[in-house]
Write a protein that holds these residues in place. Structure first.
Motif, short mmCIF file in Angstrom:
data_model
loop_
_atom_site.label_atom_id
_atom_site.label_comp_id
_atom_site.label_asym_id
_atom_site.label_seq_id
_atom_site.Cartn_x
_atom_site.Cartn_y
_atom_site.Cartn_z
N ALA A 38 0.80 -1.19 -0.19
CA ALA A 38 -0.09 0.13 0.10
C ALA A 38 0.90 1.25 -0.07
N LYS A 91 -4.49 6.41 2.11
CA LYS A 91 -4.24 5.38 1.26
C LYS A 91 -3.45 5.81 -0.07
N TYR A 137 -9.12 8.20 6.67
CA TYR A 137 -8.43 6.73 6.33
C TYR A 137 -8.36 6.62 4.92
N SER A 138 -9.13 6.79 4.06
CA SER A 138 -9.30 6.82 2.73
C SER A 138 -8.32 7.63 2.07
N TYR A 142 3.22 8.18 9.18
CA TYR A 142 2.28 7.58 9.10
C TYR A 142 1.52 7.03 10.28
N ARG A 164 -2.82 1.99 -8.09
CA ARG A 164 -3.98 2.78 -8.36
C ARG A 164 -4.16 3.01 -10.02
N ALA A 218 2.15 2.19 -4.35
CA ALA A 218 0.84 2.80 -3.92
C ALA A 218 0.44 3.32 -5.49
#
Length: 847
Positions: free
Chosen positions: A51, A612, A608-609, A595, A59, A55
C-alpha cells in the motif's frame, strides 16, 4: 598571544573542513552503514507494505502497461532496470522522463570524466602539485597562499619539486589543466546538446500524437472590457480563419462561490468527525466495523429523512443510541461573540451544512464579473498551436496568447486575481526569498562551524582533547556531522519555498513546481557552495564581500583560495547524499515516520481513505540537490581530488537514477503537469556551473603563477554565456510548444507516421507505435475533463459516516435548459471521482 588553555587560536581552515586522512574513510563507512541499512529495510518491507511501496502501481488503470515487479527481496532490481525509456514516457509522463534523463546523462558524463581523470590528471596532480612555497620563515601549501592577500605574489619563492627540479618546470604541465578544462566543458556541452535534441524529439512525438483538451486550449489574457463575453471572443477568434472554436470559458470573479465551497468542505469534515466520536461510544462497534450491507440498509432508511437526504434516520439516532455521549460544540453569539453556549455538534453541523448547500445552489445561479482572461478550446491541436505561437492584436499587452495547464493542474483562484496583483505577489515573494537566503547564511555557517574542533575547544577544552586523541570520532565530529547538518537544511528549506511559491499567484501547479526548483537551487548553490567558498566560516562573509566589491580582480583568486581546500568537505557531502541518504529516499522514511501520527490523527472514513493515497513526488525537492552535486563534480573535476569527486558523483547519479526510477513509476504520484519544462531549468543551471568551473580554473592556474596558461581559460567564459543564449533561442521554444509538423492529424497510416522525415536529421524517430498502443498518460488523465471551475458543477457530497462512501445525490437543479448554445457544453471533472454531469454556461450564469 597564546590562549590560557594552551591551544593555538582557531585557523579559519579548521571550520567545515577535514583535518586528517581518516575523514573520507570515516564518512565512507558511515554512509555505507546508513545506505545499506535503509536498502535492506526497503527490500524486506517492500513486499509487506504494497500500500506504500506500490501505491501508484495499485491505482493505475490496467490499460497502462507498467510491468509488475517481483515480490522477492532482490528480484525486483533487474526487472526495474529493464524498464525502457518508452515505458517510462508512456506510464509516468514527460516530467518523469526528463528527470530521469538528467540522472542518466550525468552518470554517463562523469564516468567518462573519471576515466580521463584517472589516466591523465591523477599522475599530474599527484606528482607535479606536490611542492611547497616559502614565505619568510613559513612554509605554505599553494592551496592557501592566496589567503595571505594582499601580500604580493612576487614575495613568494617557489621551492624545488619532488624530482629536485625547479617547480617552475612543473608548472608547464598546467597546460594539461587548460586542455582538460576545454575538454570537460566541450564534453558537457555536447552531452547537454545531445540529450536536448533527444528530449525534444520524444516530447514533440509524444505531445504531437495525442489530442487532449489541454493541447487544444490556449489562454487569452489582456482582454479589453468590451470583448469580455464568450460569444464575442468566439466570433473574434473564428474571424481569423485559423480554426473553429469548441468552447470558451471566461474566467470570472468566483471568489464568493469558492469561499462557500471551501467552508462547506470544512463543515463536512467537522460533521464527519462529530459522527466518528459519537460512534466510538456505541458498545462494541464503530464505523470501521460497519458492513456494506448495514450501510445499504441505512441508505434505504434515509430516503425519507428530509429534502437534502443527509440527516440520518431519527430512529437510528435516538432509539438505538440515545442522546448520551453525543459530542458538543461551543458557539459564540451576541455582541462581538462574547456570549457562548454548547449545542449538539451533530445537529449543529448538519443544519449548517444544509444552509451552506442552499447558499451554494443559489450562488451557482448568480452572474459574476468577468476578468481579462479566457480559456479558448479549439477543434484541433494545430489551430491551437498556431494561436499560441502568434500575436493577435497589434497593441502591446492586448489579447496575448499563452499555453494552458491541464484542467486538474489549474489554480482557479488565481485565474480571477488581477494581473497586477499577481505580479506584485511575485515580486514580493522573490524579494523575500532573496533576503531570506542572505539571512540564512548565518544559521547555516553557525550550525556547521558549531561542531568544528575550534568551537568544541572553546566550550569544552577537555572534551576537545579527548576527541583529538580518538581519530575516528574526531573525524566524525569535524566533518561527518557538519555535512549531515547541511544536508538536513537542504531537506527542510524546500517546504518553506513550496509554500511561498504557492503564495506567488501562479496559474498552475506545474508552474509552482518549476518555481520551487529555481528557488531551491538558488538557496542550495548559494549557501552550500558560494558562501563557504569566499568565506570559510560564513560569519565573515560580509567583510570578504566588501573587499571583493572594492577590487573585483580578486574574485577568481579568492574563489580559487578556498575551493580546493573544501574539496574533501564536498566529497563527504556528496558521499552522504548518494550512498548514505539516497536509499532513505526510496524507503520513503518520511512517510513511514509520519504514518503512525497521521493514523492517530485520522478519525473518519474519509481520513482513512486519504491515508491510502500515494505520496506526492515533488521535483522541486529532489532536483536542486542533484543540480548542486552536478555542478560540484564539474567544478572539482580537474583539481587535485577531482578523481575522487567524479567517482563519487558517478555513484550518486547511478543510485539516484535507480531510486527515483522506482519512486516515480511505482510508489509516488506526480499530479503536476509541466510537460518536461524542468529541462530548461536544468540546462541553465548547468551553464551556471560551467561558468563557475571556468572562473575557478582561471583562479587556480593564476594562483600557481602560470599566467599565460590562465589567460587561455578566459575565452571559455564568453563562449559559455553565448551558449546560454543559443539554447534559449534554438531549443527553448520546442520545449514549450508543439511544432506543427509533429502534430498527428489521425489521417495518416501508421507506416506513414513512422516513415515521416521530421526527425531524420536527428536520428531515428521515437517509437510512435509504442506510444500509441493505447492512450497516452495525458489522455488518460484528462479523459472527460473540460475547463470549468469545479465550484460551479461539483456535486455536493454527503457525509461519509460508514465504511463505504456515500452515493452521489444527483441535483436536478443543475439540469440544462433547451435554449442554451450547445457549443459551450461543459462536463464535470471526472478525475475527482464524483461522476459526470452537464451544465450550460450563459454569461457566467450556471443553470
Amino acid at each position: 598571544m597564546r590562549p590560557k588553555d594552551g591551544y593555538e587560536p582557531c585557523d579559519p581552515k579548521d571550520f567545515v573542513q577535514p583535518t586528517n586522512n581518516k575523514s573520507l574513510q570515516v564518512q565512507l563507512v558511515l554512509s555505507l552503514l546508513l545506505g545499506l541499512t535503509a536498502f535492506l529495510a526497503f527490500c524486506i518491507l517492500r513486499p509487506r507494505w504494497p500500500a506504500l511501496y506500490a501505491a501508484r502501481k495499485r491505482r493505475l488503470d490496467p490499460s497502462i502497461n507498467l510491468p509488475t515487479l517481483s515480490n522477492t527481496a532482490f528480484g525486483w532490481i533487474p526487472q526495474l532496470y529493464k524498464v525502457t525509456e518508452e515505458q517510462i514516457l508512456s506510464t509516468a509522463g514527460l516530467d518523469a522522463f526528463v528527470f530521469l534523463t538528467f540522472f542518466k546523462m550525468s552518470g554517463r558524463l562523469f564516468a567518462i570524466m573519471a576515466f580521463f581523470a584517472t589516466v591523465v590528471l591523477w599522475p599530474i596532480n599527484n606528482y607535479y602539485r606536490d611542492f611547497s612555497i616559502h614565505f619568510g620563515n613559513k612554509t605554505l601549501d599553494p592551496l592557501y597562499m592566496s589567503s595571505q592577500l594582499p601580500i604580493a605574489m612576487e614575495d613568494f619563492d617557489l621551492s624545488k619539486g619532488p624530482d629536485g627540479s625547479d617547480s617552475k618546470h612543473g608548472l608547464r604541465y598546467l597546460w594539461a589543466y587548460v586542455f582538460f578544462t576545454y575538454f570537460f566543458v566541450g564534453l558537457t556541452i555536447y552531452s547537454v546538446n545531445w540529450e536536448t535534441f533527444r528530449i525534444i524529439r520524444f516530447r514533440q512525438e509524444y505531445l504531437g500524437s495525442q489530442s487532449t483538451v489541454t493541447d487544444r486550449t490556449f489562454r487569452l489574457t489582456g482582454i479589453p472590457s468590451d470583448l469580455r463575453s464568450e460569444q464575442k471572443i468566439k466570433n473574434l477568434i473564428e474571424k481569423l480563419n485559423i480554426g473553429t472554436v469548441d468552447a470558451v470559458t471566461i474566467c470570472r470573479d468566483w471568489r464568493k462561490l469558492d469561499d462557500l465551497v471551501a467552508v462547506r468542505d470544512a463543515t463536512l469534515r467537522k460533521l464527519e468527525t462529530a459522527w466518528s466520536k459519537h460512534l466510538k461510544y456505541r458498545r462494541g462497534t464503530s464505523w470501521m466495523d460497519q458492513s456494506s450491507s448495514s450501510n445499504s440498509q441505512r441508505e434505504d432508511a434515509d430516503e425519507d429523512a428530509d429534502e437534502n437526504g443527509r440527516l440520518l434516520n431519527s430512529e437510528l439516532e435516538q432509539g438505538d443510541w440515545g442522546d448520551q455521549d453525543r459530542p458538543n460544540v461551543s458557539i459564540r453569539y451576541g455582541f462581538l461573540g462574547i456570549r457562548s453556549r454548547k449545542v449538539d455538534a451533530i445537529d449543529y453541523y448538519e443544519e449548517r451544512l444544509r444552509r451552506l448547500d442552499e447558499r451554494i445552489v443559489e450562488a451557482r445561479k448568480n452572474k459574476y464579473e468577468p476578468t481579462d482572461m479566457a480559456l479558448v478550446t479549439m477543434d484541433s491541436v494545430a489551430s491551437c498551436q498556431m494561436f499560441i505561437q502568434a500575436r493577435i492584436d497589434p497593441r502591446p499587452g492586448r489579447l496575448l496568447t499563452k499555453t494552458t495547464p491541464a484542467p486538474s493542474d489549474l489554480v482557479w483562484e488565481n485565474t480571477y486575481s488581477p494581473r497586477g496583483i499577481r505580479r506584485l505577489k511575485s515580486w514580493a515573494v522573490t524579494l523575500f526569498i532573496t533576503i531570506l537566503t542572505l539571512v540564512w547564511i548565518f544559521p547555516t555557517a553557525f550550525l556547521a562551524s558549531l561542531l568544528s574542533i575550534c568551537a568544541i575547544r572553546a566550550v569544552a577544552p577537555q572534551f576537545a582533547a579527548w576527541l583529538q586523541s580518538h581519530t575516528i570520532i574526531y573525524s566524525l565530529f569535524q566533518n561527518g556531522i557538519p555535512t549531515l547538518v547541511v544536508s538536513l537544511l537542504n531537506v527542510a528549506v524546500p517546504y518553506l519555498y513550496d509554500w511561498l511559491s504557492n503564495c506567488q499567484g501562479m496559474i498552475s501547479q506545474g508552474d509552482v513546481e518549476l518555481s520551487v526548483i529555481s528557488k531551491n537551487f538558488f538557496f542550495t548553490f548559494f549557501n552550500t557552495f558560494f558562501v563557504f567558498t569566499i568565506s570559510t566560516t560564513g560569519l565573515d562573509f560580509w567583510s570578504v564581500l566588501q573587499g571583493l566589491l572594492k577590487d573585483t580582480s580578486l574574485i577568481p583568486t579568492i574563489i580559487a583560495r578556498d575551493v580546493e581546500r573544501l574539496s574533501e568537505f564536498y566529497i563527504c557531502f556528496i558521499m552522504l547524499q548518494g550512498i548514505g541518504l539516497m536509499p532513505f529516499r526510496i524507503l520513503e522514511v518520511g512517510s513511514v515516520f509520519l504514518y503512525p501520527f497521521d493514523r492517530m490523527m485520522s478519525s473518519t472514513p474519509r481520513d482513512y481513505s486519504e491515508l491510502k493515497k500515494p505520496p506526492v513526488f515533488q521535483y522541486g525537492f529532489y532536483l536542486p540537490t542533484a543540480l548542486l552535486v552536478f555542478n560540484l563534480c564539474l567544478i572539482y573535476s580537474v583539481l587535485k581530488l577531482g578523481l575522487v569527486i567524479l567517482v563519487i558523483g558517478t555513484i550518486y547519479f547511478g543510485l539516484g537514477y535507480f531510486a527515483f526510477k522506482y519512486m516515480v513509476l511505482y510508489a509516488m504520484d506526480q499530479p503536476q503537469h509541466a510537460t518536461g519544462g524542468a529541462w530548461r531549468i536544468i540546462c541553465q543551471r548547468i551553464i551556471i556551473g560551467l561558468v563557475v568551473f571556468e572562473v575557478v580554473m582561471f583562479g587556480q592556474i593564476a594562483t600557481l603563477t602560470a599566467f599565460v596558461q590562465s589567460i587561455f581559460i578566459l575565452p571559455l567564459v564568453p563562449f559559455t554565456i553565448w551558449y546560454s543564449f543559443y539554447i534559449k533561442e534554438r531549443f527553448e521554444p520546442l520545449t514549450k510548444y508543439i511544432a506543427l509538423r509533429a502534430i498527428s492529424t489521425g489521417e495518416e497510416s501508421e507506416e506513414e507516421a513512422v516513415s515521416d522525415d521530421t526527425f531524420d536529421d536527428e536520428g531515428s524517430p521515437p517509437a510512435r507505435r509504442i506510444l500509441r498502443r493505447g492512450s497516452t498518460l495525458d489522455e488518460y488523465r484528462e479523459k472527460g475533463l473540460t475547463f470549468v471551475n469545479p465550484s460551479l458543477i461539483v456535486p455536493l457530497q454527503q457525509p461519509w459516516i460508514y465504511r463505504d462512501p456515500p452515493p452521489v445525490i444527483p441535483d436536478d437543479r443543475t439540469e440544462a435548459s433547451e435554449d442554451q448554445d450547445p457549443r459551450i457544453l461543459a462536463s464535470t471533472d471526472s478525475s475527482l471521482g464524483i461522476g459526470e454531469s452537464n451544465v450550460w454556461r450563459d454569461g457566467g450564469r450556471t443553470v
